[in-house]
Scaffold this active site. Structure first.
Site, PDB file in Angstrom:
ATOM      1  N   SER A 125       1.457 -89.406 -21.427  1.00  0.00           N
ATOM      2  CA  SER A 125       1.616 -88.350 -22.029  1.00  0.00           C
ATOM      3  C   SER A 125       2.904 -87.694 -22.079  1.00  0.00           C
ATOM      4  O   SER A 125       3.630 -87.841 -20.997  1.00  0.00           O
ATOM      5  CB  SER A 125       0.681 -87.073 -21.873  1.00  0.00           C
ATOM      6  OG  SER A 125       1.058 -86.125 -22.582  1.00  0.00           O
ATOM      7  N   TYR A 150      -4.328 -81.283 -16.063  1.00  0.00           N
ATOM      8  CA  TYR A 150      -4.340 -82.308 -17.001  1.00  0.00           C
ATOM      9  C   TYR A 150      -3.068 -82.964 -16.732  1.00  0.00           C
ATOM     10  O   TYR A 150      -2.939 -84.571 -16.590  1.00  0.00           O
ATOM     11  CB  TYR A 150      -4.492 -81.994 -18.643  1.00  0.00           C
ATOM     12  CG  TYR A 150      -4.383 -83.184 -19.338  1.00  0.00           C
ATOM     13  CD1 TYR A 150      -5.508 -84.153 -19.375  1.00  0.00           C
ATOM     14  CD2 TYR A 150      -3.344 -83.223 -20.116  1.00  0.00           C
ATOM     15  CE1 TYR A 150      -4.877 -85.266 -20.250  1.00  0.00           C
ATOM     16  CE2 TYR A 150      -2.731 -84.171 -21.083  1.00  0.00           C
ATOM     17  CZ  TYR A 150      -3.761 -85.349 -21.082  1.00  0.00           C
ATOM     18  OH  TYR A 150      -3.432 -86.351 -21.844  1.00  0.00           O
ATOM     19  N   LYS A 154      -1.853 -87.156 -15.542  1.00  0.00           N
ATOM     20  CA  LYS A 154      -1.021 -88.209 -16.135  1.00  0.00           C
ATOM     21  C   LYS A 154       0.201 -88.762 -15.020  1.00  0.00           C
ATOM     22  O   LYS A 154       0.591 -89.859 -14.845  1.00  0.00           O
ATOM     23  CB  LYS A 154      -0.622 -87.833 -17.604  1.00  0.00           C
ATOM     24  CG  LYS A 154      -1.542 -87.475 -18.306  1.00  0.00           C
ATOM     25  CD  LYS A 154      -2.225 -88.952 -18.869  1.00  0.00           C
ATOM     26  CE  LYS A 154      -3.638 -88.656 -19.534  1.00  0.00           C
ATOM     27  NZ  LYS A 154      -4.408 -90.022 -19.885  1.00  0.00           N
TER      28      LYS A 154
END
Ligand code: NAD
Ligand code: WQD
Length: 339
Positions: A125, A150, A154
């Site tokens: 992302s 979150y 990544k």
């Protein structure tokens, strides 16, 4: 025909990738636990492709399920979508995110190494960049401390994959750093199915226009941007899907069995929130009820991709406009809402 395992293949991005894999002559196999998707997506996939794809219903944390899949099928590559993705939820439940997104990835990698599956495409992302110092953001830009668990999953995910590839165990991988995926398949048979109140801009816009929400709040109007609202790089999910097919072709063409790379997947064009609303109103013919509100904590002011690397490495660039994507999002919403 090459078998490609698609974890999270029933989800928003995964389902569109299944369609493109099928159209490009691959045989996609879906692994999903339906924790953030619905079985109805399988009907949508059947309507578009005429196919019932092989499905394993289960959890990526279940290591023996991977053994079963790799024993039962000769898998040429894996596209790994399965992850939790709600930024706010990850702040409240960090362990859920580290378990699902990090331990789930480790479970997959262990099985891929053991069964000698050579190719992995990983969903990363643009959140790994935070607020970049220079724009457009290139792959050389340093990653910034993640502003949510979150986002951290990544960053950690990319690092784990790089380390495994570096160990020369026969794994090649590419991490795709998506910018903001929007839109739906032009048939309106599949699209995004947000659970509860959407936190992302475009589903909130379409649900508001459909009468499911009263009004959209624009988060912040005093940023240092031309109209004061935040800038993002919104990419049509069908273009994003194509990038995955190109990534598989790229990995296949590489003989070095310890190859790792990461690439921005965006349009290269930044749009403000007000420009997205304007484009939606133009492409849908609807007028949107919205008001300007306070900033949302944690939002970066401006980010959009430098896309040169994706053009050179993957021979890929976007074909759809923002208007196209918002038209397809709206058609999908109309179908969901029975309008
Ligand atoms: P999604 O939630 O629609 O799809 C993810 C799918 O994975 C769902 O079908 C869910 O049921 C499944 N899944 C989740 N945990 C699982 C588990 N433990 N075992 C098996 N299946 C599991 O999300 P999406 O928007 O399609 O995103 C796909 C990937 O792309 C994710 O890794 C996400 O972090 C990443 N990503 C998404 C965006 C975005 O804005 N949508 C942006 C950047 C990166
Ligand atoms: C876009 C713009 C909001 C809702 C998130 C994740 C990121 C990535 C993509 C996975 C922002 C504004 C939004 C609303 C608004 N996901 N907005 N009113 O924040 O760029 O990124 O999704 O990796 O990690 O953080 O996307 O769609 O939430 O917001 O004004 O009701 O729309 O402030 O400027 P974002 P978004």
């Amino acid at each position: 025909m090459k078998n490609i395992l698609v974890t999270g293949g029933a989800g928003y991005i995964g389902s569109h990738v299944i369609v493109r894999l099928h159209e490009e002559g691959y045989n996609p196999i879906i692994l999903d636990d339906f924790s953030n998707s619905e079985k109805s997506v399988l009907n949508g996939l059947h309507k578009i492709t005429g196919k019932n794809f092989k499905l394993y219903e289960g959890d990526i944390l279940n290591r023996s399920l991977f053994d079963q899949i790799f024993n039962e099928n000769r898998i040429d590559g894996v596209i790994h979508f399965a992850a939790k993705k709600a930024v706010g939820e990850s702040v409240e439940k960090p362990l859920l995110y580290y378990k699902n997104n990090v331990s789930g990835l480790v479970s997959l990698l262990e099985a891929m190494v053991e069964h000698q599956v050579p190719n992995l495409v990983f969903s990363s992302s643009c959140t790994v960049y935070g607020q970049p110092d220079t724009l457009p953001v290139t792959e050389e830009s340093p990653t910034k401390p993640a502003n949510s668990p979150y986002g951290n999953t990544k960053q950690i995910g990319e690092e784990i994959i790089r380390d495994v590839v570096d160990a020369k165990v026969g794994l090649k991988s590419i991490a795709l750093r998506y910018f903001n995926p929007i839109g739906a398949h032009p048939s309106s048979e599949i699209g995004e199915l947000p659970l509860g109140v959407p936190s992302n801009l475009v589903p909130f816009i379409t649900q508001t226009a459909a009468g499911q929400r009263d009004s959209l709040t624009v988060f912040g109007s005093n940023y240092d941007t031309p109209d004061g609202t935040c800038i993002r790089d919104y990419i049509h999910v069908m273009d994003l899907a194509d990038a995955h097919v190109q990534s598989l072709k790229h990995l296949d063409s590489i003989e070095d069995l310890s190859h790792y790379d990461f690439v921005n997947i965006g349009t290269g064009i930044g749009s403000t929130v007000l420009e997205v609303i304007e484009s939606f109103e133009k492409s849908s013919g609807e007028s949107l009820n919205y008001s300007l509100g306070p900033r949302r904590p944690g939002d970066v002011e401006e980010i959009y991709a430098q896309v040169d690397k994706s053009i050179i490495l993957l021979e890929w660039k976007t074909k759809h406009s923002l208007d196209d994507a918002l038209r397809d999002s709206w058609n999908w919403q109309k179908k969901l809402s029975g309008i």
